[in-house]
Design an enzyme around this catalytic site. Structure first.
Site, PDB file in Angstrom:
ATOM      1  N   ASN A  77       0.853  -1.193   0.000  1.00 55.62           N
ATOM      2  CA  ASN A  77       0.000   0.000   0.000  1.00 55.62           C
ATOM      3  C   ASN A  77       0.886   1.239   0.000  1.00 55.62           C
ATOM      4  O   ASN A  77       1.860   1.312   0.761  1.00 55.62           O
ATOM      5  CB  ASN A  77      -0.898  -0.003   1.239  1.00 55.62           C
ATOM      6  CG  ASN A  77      -1.898  -1.147   1.223  1.00 55.62           C
ATOM      7  OD1 ASN A  77      -2.371  -1.547   0.158  1.00 55.62           O
ATOM      8  ND2 ASN A  77      -2.213  -1.694   2.385  1.00 55.62           N
ATOM      9  N   VAL A 117       1.222   2.623   7.988  1.00 54.04           N
ATOM     10  CA  VAL A 117       2.532   2.616   8.655  1.00 54.04           C
ATOM     11  C   VAL A 117       3.573   3.090   7.633  1.00 54.04           C
ATOM     12  O   VAL A 117       3.806   2.412   6.621  1.00 54.04           O
ATOM     13  CB  VAL A 117       2.898   1.205   9.175  1.00 54.04           C
ATOM     14  CG1 VAL A 117       4.300   1.200   9.767  1.00 54.04           C
ATOM     15  CG2 VAL A 117       1.879   0.729  10.209  1.00 54.04           C
ATOM     16  N   HIS A 155       6.458  -1.884   3.548  1.00 56.20           N
ATOM     17  CA  HIS A 155       6.231  -3.279   3.924  1.00 56.20           C
ATOM     18  C   HIS A 155       5.359  -3.931   2.871  1.00 56.20           C
ATOM     19  O   HIS A 155       4.553  -3.265   2.210  1.00 56.20           O
ATOM     20  CB  HIS A 155       5.573  -3.380   5.304  1.00 56.20           C
ATOM     21  CG  HIS A 155       4.351  -2.537   5.441  1.00 56.20           C
ATOM     22  ND1 HIS A 155       4.413  -1.177   5.655  1.00 56.20           N
ATOM     23  CD2 HIS A 155       3.028  -2.840   5.355  1.00 56.20           C
ATOM     24  CE1 HIS A 155       3.189  -0.682   5.713  1.00 56.20           C
ATOM     25  NE2 HIS A 155       2.326  -1.676   5.518  1.00 56.20           N
ATOM     26  N   HIS A 182       2.534  -6.902   2.372  1.00 60.61           N
ATOM     27  CA  HIS A 182       1.612  -7.845   3.001  1.00 60.61           C
ATOM     28  C   HIS A 182       1.681  -9.175   2.249  1.00 60.61           C
ATOM     29  O   HIS A 182       1.716  -9.196   1.014  1.00 60.61           O
ATOM     30  CB  HIS A 182       0.168  -7.331   2.901  1.00 60.61           C
ATOM     31  CG  HIS A 182      -0.096  -6.054   3.629  1.00 60.61           C
ATOM     32  ND1 HIS A 182      -0.750  -6.010   4.834  1.00 60.61           N
ATOM     33  CD2 HIS A 182       0.203  -4.774   3.321  1.00 60.61           C
ATOM     34  CE1 HIS A 182      -0.859  -4.755   5.237  1.00 60.61           C
ATOM     35  NE2 HIS A 182      -0.293  -3.974   4.333  1.00 60.61           N
TER      36      HIS A 182
HETATM   37  P1  AMP Z   1      -0.587  -0.634   5.825  1.00 60.01           P
HETATM   38  O1  AMP Z   1      -2.011  -0.231   6.174  1.00 60.01           O
HETATM   39  O2  AMP Z   1      -0.403  -1.190   4.456  1.00 60.01           O
HETATM   40  O3  AMP Z   1       0.373   0.495   6.144  1.00 60.01           O
HETATM   41  O4  AMP Z   1      -0.259  -1.847   6.781  1.00 60.01           O
HETATM   42  C1  AMP Z   1       0.091  -1.715   8.117  1.00 60.01           C
HETATM   43  C2  AMP Z   1      -0.212  -3.023   8.760  1.00 60.01           C
HETATM   44  O5  AMP Z   1       0.490  -3.082   9.983  1.00 60.01           O
HETATM   45  C3  AMP Z   1      -1.694  -3.245   9.091  1.00 60.01           C
HETATM   46  O6  AMP Z   1      -2.155  -4.412   8.431  1.00 60.01           O
HETATM   47  C4  AMP Z   1      -1.704  -3.395  10.605  1.00 60.01           C
HETATM   48  O7  AMP Z   1      -2.630  -4.345  11.060  1.00 60.01           O
HETATM   49  C5  AMP Z   1      -0.284  -3.822  10.888  1.00 60.01           C
HETATM   50  N1  AMP Z   1       0.213  -3.504  12.227  1.00 60.01           N
HETATM   51  C6  AMP Z   1       0.091  -2.336  12.887  1.00 60.01           C
HETATM   52  N2  AMP Z   1       0.720  -2.403  14.081  1.00 60.01           N
HETATM   53  C7  AMP Z   1       1.249  -3.651  14.164  1.00 60.01           C
HETATM   54  C8  AMP Z   1       2.014  -4.341  15.155  1.00 60.01           C
HETATM   55  N3  AMP Z   1       2.366  -3.763  16.314  1.00 60.01           N
HETATM   56  N4  AMP Z   1       2.374  -5.629  14.907  1.00 60.01           N
HETATM   57  C9  AMP Z   1       2.016  -6.224  13.753  1.00 60.01           C
HETATM   58  N5  AMP Z   1       1.318  -5.616  12.769  1.00 60.01           N
HETATM   59  C10 AMP Z   1       0.929  -4.352  12.973  1.00 60.01           C
END
Ligand code: AMP
Length: 113
Positions: free
Chosen positions: A86, A95, A99, A101
């Site tokens: 994303n 975040v 990363h 998924h």
């Molecule tokens: P995005 O929305 O593509 O930026 O993905 C961020 C992802 O990080 C989401 O799917 C969240 O559920 C995941 N996430 C947020 N905090 C944590 C955490 N502490 N440990 C594992 N995953 C997390």
């Protein structure tokens, strides 16, 4: 200031680690959207794919190759899976640390919502 994923890589925030090497870390997503939902990211924070530079090309290649390995390790090789990156607000990025998924374990709809 460290990103959330840098803090996880530094063991300052707990996470379920699925794979680690010198360049990348894979963890279980805290809010899974599929039976298998992992995140793989470079330990060095690149904010998002739009800000990656040619200097990152080896790192990004490594990330994708390892994503496929981690997916296979998680049992997704035969059934298939989806890799998602994303980027920015419309892309659903929450975040700001690049990363990928890894989603699988059920039939995923297309187009995504
Ligand atoms: P995005 O929305 O593509 O930026 O993905 C961020 C992802 O990080 C989401 O799917 C969240 O559920 C995941 N996430 C947020 N905090 C944590 C955490 N502490 N440990 C594992 N995953 C997390």
């Amino acid at each position: 200031m460290k990103t959330l994923f840098e803090k996880i890589a530094a063991r300052e925030i707990p996470a379920q680690i699925a794979y680690e090497d010198e360049l990348v870390l894979a963890i279980r997503d805290i809010n899974p959207q599929a039976p298998v939902h992992l995140l793989i990211f470079p330990k060095r924070a690149v904010p998002r794919i739009a800000e990656a530079t040619p200097d990152d090309h080896k790192l990004l290649g490594h990330l994708l190759l390892k994503a496929a390995e981690v997916a296979a390790q998680a049992g997704l090789k035969n059934g298939g899976y989806r890799l998602v990156i994303n980027n920015g607000e419309d892309g659903g990025e929450t975040v700001p640390h690049l990363h990928c998924h890894i989603l699988g374990g059920r039939r995923l709809a297309w187009p995504p919502g």
